[in-house]
Motif scaffolding. Structure first.
Motif, PDB file in Angstrom:
ATOM      1  N   PHE A  34       9.364  -0.937   6.012  1.00  0.00           N
ATOM      2  CA  PHE A  34       8.368  -1.161   7.065  1.00  0.00           C
ATOM      3  C   PHE A  34       6.988  -0.621   6.710  1.00  0.00           C
ATOM      4  O   PHE A  34       6.028  -0.811   7.455  1.00  0.00           O
ATOM      5  CB  PHE A  34       8.837  -0.545   8.395  1.00  0.00           C
ATOM      6  N   GLY A  35       6.858   0.093   5.598  1.00  0.00           N
ATOM      7  CA  GLY A  35       5.562   0.621   5.189  1.00  0.00           C
ATOM      8  C   GLY A  35       5.666   1.799   4.252  1.00  0.00           C
ATOM      9  O   GLY A  35       6.756   2.137   3.771  1.00  0.00           O
ATOM     10  N   VAL A  36       4.527   2.417   4.006  1.00  0.00           N
ATOM     11  CA  VAL A  36       4.420   3.475   2.996  1.00  0.00           C
ATOM     12  C   VAL A  36       3.768   4.714   3.604  1.00  0.00           C
ATOM     13  O   VAL A  36       2.721   4.624   4.247  1.00  0.00           O
ATOM     14  CB  VAL A  36       3.571   2.964   1.804  1.00  0.00           C
ATOM     15  N   PHE A  37       4.385   5.867   3.375  1.00  0.00           N
ATOM     16  CA  PHE A  37       3.834   7.148   3.825  1.00  0.00           C
ATOM     17  C   PHE A  37       2.994   7.765   2.714  1.00  0.00           C
ATOM     18  O   PHE A  37       3.376   7.710   1.543  1.00  0.00           O
ATOM     19  CB  PHE A  37       4.957   8.120   4.213  1.00  0.00           C
ATOM     20  N   VAL A  38       1.867   8.368   3.117  1.00  0.00           N
ATOM     21  CA  VAL A  38       0.947   8.980   2.159  1.00  0.00           C
ATOM     22  C   VAL A  38       0.598  10.390   2.638  1.00  0.00           C
ATOM     23  O   VAL A  38       0.189  10.578   3.784  1.00  0.00           O
ATOM     24  CB  VAL A  38      -0.353   8.146   2.028  1.00  0.00           C
ATOM     25  N   SER A  61      -1.436  -5.011   0.030  1.00  0.00           N
ATOM     26  CA  SER A  61      -2.022  -5.812  -1.041  1.00  0.00           C
ATOM     27  C   SER A  61      -2.463  -7.171  -0.522  1.00  0.00           C
ATOM     28  O   SER A  61      -1.870  -7.704   0.421  1.00  0.00           O
ATOM     29  CB  SER A  61      -0.992  -6.009  -2.157  1.00  0.00           C
ATOM     30  N   TRP A  62      -3.477  -7.734  -1.179  1.00  0.00           N
ATOM     31  CA  TRP A  62      -3.897  -9.104  -0.870  1.00  0.00           C
ATOM     32  C   TRP A  62      -2.881 -10.095  -1.427  1.00  0.00           C
ATOM     33  O   TRP A  62      -2.759 -11.202  -0.935  1.00  0.00           O
ATOM     34  CB  TRP A  62      -5.260  -9.397  -1.485  1.00  0.00           C
ATOM     35  N   ARG A  63      -2.168  -9.708  -2.463  1.00  0.00           N
ATOM     36  CA  ARG A  63      -1.234 -10.621  -3.137  1.00  0.00           C
ATOM     37  C   ARG A  63       0.130 -10.595  -2.458  1.00  0.00           C
ATOM     38  O   ARG A  63       0.518  -9.616  -1.845  1.00  0.00           O
ATOM     39  CB  ARG A  63      -1.089 -10.228  -4.605  1.00  0.00           C
ATOM     40  N   ARG A  64       0.865 -11.681  -2.609  1.00  0.00           N
ATOM     41  CA  ARG A  64       2.207 -11.773  -2.057  1.00  0.00           C
ATOM     42  C   ARG A  64       3.153 -10.908  -2.896  1.00  0.00           C
ATOM     43  O   ARG A  64       3.036 -10.849  -4.119  1.00  0.00           O
ATOM     44  CB  ARG A  64       2.674 -13.236  -2.078  1.00  0.00           C
ATOM     45  N   PHE A  65       4.068 -10.213  -2.226  1.00  0.00           N
ATOM     46  CA  PHE A  65       5.047  -9.380  -2.922  1.00  0.00           C
ATOM     47  C   PHE A  65       6.330  -9.361  -2.108  1.00  0.00           C
ATOM     48  O   PHE A  65       6.336  -9.668  -0.922  1.00  0.00           O
ATOM     49  CB  PHE A  65       4.505  -7.950  -3.155  1.00  0.00           C
ATOM     50  N   GLU A  66       7.422  -9.004  -2.748  1.00  0.00           N
ATOM     51  CA  GLU A  66       8.735  -9.001  -2.097  1.00  0.00           C
ATOM     52  C   GLU A  66       9.025  -7.690  -1.379  1.00  0.00           C
ATOM     53  O   GLU A  66       9.590  -7.685  -0.308  1.00  0.00           O
ATOM     54  CB  GLU A  66       9.836  -9.295  -3.129  1.00  0.00           C
ATOM     55  N   ALA A  67       8.676  -6.576  -1.991  1.00  0.00           N
ATOM     56  CA  ALA A  67       8.981  -5.255  -1.422  1.00  0.00           C
ATOM     57  C   ALA A  67       7.802  -4.311  -1.671  1.00  0.00           C
ATOM     58  O   ALA A  67       7.062  -4.480  -2.638  1.00  0.00           O
ATOM     59  CB  ALA A  67      10.239  -4.684  -2.068  1.00  0.00           C
ATOM     60  N   ALA A  68       7.656  -3.312  -0.795  1.00  0.00           N
ATOM     61  CA  ALA A  68       6.571  -2.342  -0.934  1.00  0.00           C
ATOM     62  C   ALA A  68       6.616  -1.664  -2.304  1.00  0.00           C
ATOM     63  O   ALA A  68       5.570  -1.344  -2.880  1.00  0.00           O
ATOM     64  CB  ALA A  68       6.635  -1.317   0.181  1.00  0.00           C
ATOM     65  N   SER A  69       7.808  -1.483  -2.839  1.00  0.00           N
ATOM     66  CA  SER A  69       7.948  -0.835  -4.149  1.00  0.00           C
ATOM     67  C   SER A  69       7.402  -1.702  -5.292  1.00  0.00           C
ATOM     68  O   SER A  69       7.244  -1.212  -6.405  1.00  0.00           O
ATOM     69  CB  SER A  69       9.411  -0.468  -4.410  1.00  0.00           C
ATOM     70  N   ASN A  89       2.229   8.012  16.934  1.00  0.00           N
ATOM     71  CA  ASN A  89       2.957   8.620  15.814  1.00  0.00           C
ATOM     72  C   ASN A  89       2.210   9.791  15.172  1.00  0.00           C
ATOM     73  O   ASN A  89       2.709  10.395  14.233  1.00  0.00           O
ATOM     74  CB  ASN A  89       3.252   7.567  14.737  1.00  0.00           C
ATOM     75  N   LEU A  90       1.011  10.071  15.653  1.00  0.00           N
ATOM     76  CA  LEU A  90       0.155  11.105  15.063  1.00  0.00           C
ATOM     77  C   LEU A  90      -0.019  10.887  13.559  1.00  0.00           C
ATOM     78  O   LEU A  90       0.302  11.743  12.732  1.00  0.00           O
ATOM     79  CB  LEU A  90       0.712  12.511  15.319  1.00  0.00           C
ATOM     80  N   GLU A  91      -0.539   9.725  13.214  1.00  0.00           N
ATOM     81  CA  GLU A  91      -0.760   9.427  11.802  1.00  0.00           C
ATOM     82  C   GLU A  91      -2.039   8.623  11.624  1.00  0.00           C
ATOM     83  O   GLU A  91      -2.544   8.008  12.558  1.00  0.00           O
ATOM     84  CB  GLU A  91       0.434   8.686  11.192  1.00  0.00           C
ATOM     85  N   ALA A  92      -2.547   8.645  10.405  1.00  0.00           N
ATOM     86  CA  ALA A  92      -3.726   7.876  10.031  1.00  0.00           C
ATOM     87  C   ALA A  92      -3.250   6.546   9.483  1.00  0.00           C
ATOM     88  O   ALA A  92      -2.556   6.511   8.463  1.00  0.00           O
ATOM     89  CB  ALA A  92      -4.526   8.627   8.973  1.00  0.00           C
ATOM     90  N   ARG A  93      -3.596   5.452  10.159  1.00  0.00           N
ATOM     91  CA  ARG A  93      -3.267   4.119   9.644  1.00  0.00           C
ATOM     92  C   ARG A  93      -4.267   3.795   8.545  1.00  0.00           C
ATOM     93  O   ARG A  93      -5.476   3.911   8.732  1.00  0.00           O
ATOM     94  CB  ARG A  93      -3.310   3.070  10.753  1.00  0.00           C
TER      95      ARG A  93
END
Length: 189
Positions: A34-38, A61-69, A89-93
């Motif tokens: 569902f996304g990436v934590f930083v 990404s602007w490009r198409r991809f299958e998985a966040a990894s 969620n107390l987070e920076a989007r």
């Protein structure tokens, strides 16, 4: 909140100090479907998540991809644009893709409706065929377009990897979509 004060005052103060469009650096600490934590360099730890920054899948990404990894890995350093303070969620989007130019817009500047392009079929879907016409740029030939034959035999007529000639029939800059036609392109496969 306790007594009208935020439960995590240091985290609230940090997030409220950020400005839309500000560039933030950090390290990828978690890659999920569902996304990436930083973990942001200048930010405090998050009480629940592995980082106070979060990048949704569309913002990777602007490009198409299958998985966040396919785009980032845990431990990777990233610079992202701050989008908003998610008070729930107390987070920076964050947005990773906003830090680079949109390749679709640059491509669209150099083409016109009616122009012939050469490309390679990348995907067959129930509603049509995706054709890569430039690095990271794909367009759709709608199902009624691919051939004069029935849907059942479509895979016998074209295959992923086939080289085709297509004609640009629509350029939708806002939705980043390129509509193509094979009928007007040529009589090759």
């Amino acid at each position: 909140m306790i007594g009208g004060q935020p439960e995590y005052p240091e985290l609230w103060a940090f997030l409220e100090s950020l400005h839309c469009g500000e560039l933030l650096s950090g390290t990828v600490t978690g890659v999920e479907r569902f996304g990436v934590f930083v973990a942001l360099d200048d930010g405090p730890d998050h009480p629940v998540f592995p980082g106070v920054g979060f990048i949704t899948i569309p913002e990777l990404s602007w490009r198409r991809f299958e998985a966040a990894s396919d785009v980032v890995q845990v431990g990777q350093r990233v610079s992202c644009e701050f989008l908003q303070f998610d008070t729930w969620n107390l987070e920076a989007r964050l947005s990773l893709r906003a830090t680079g130019p949109d390749p679709f817009q640059a491509f669209a500047n150099g083409i016109a409706v009616g122009q012939k392009l050469h490309g390679q079929i990348t995907k067959l879907v129930p509603f049509g065929i995706f054709v890569q016409v430039a690095d990271g740029i794909e367009g759709l030939v709608r199902l009624r377009e691919p051939t004069r034959t029935s849907v059942e035999t479509r895979s016998e007529v074209v295959q992923v990897g086939d080289e085709v000639t297509v004609v640009v029939t629509e350029i939708d800059r806002e939705r980043r979509r390129l509509v193509l036609s094979r009928r007007q392109g040529s009589t090759d496969r």
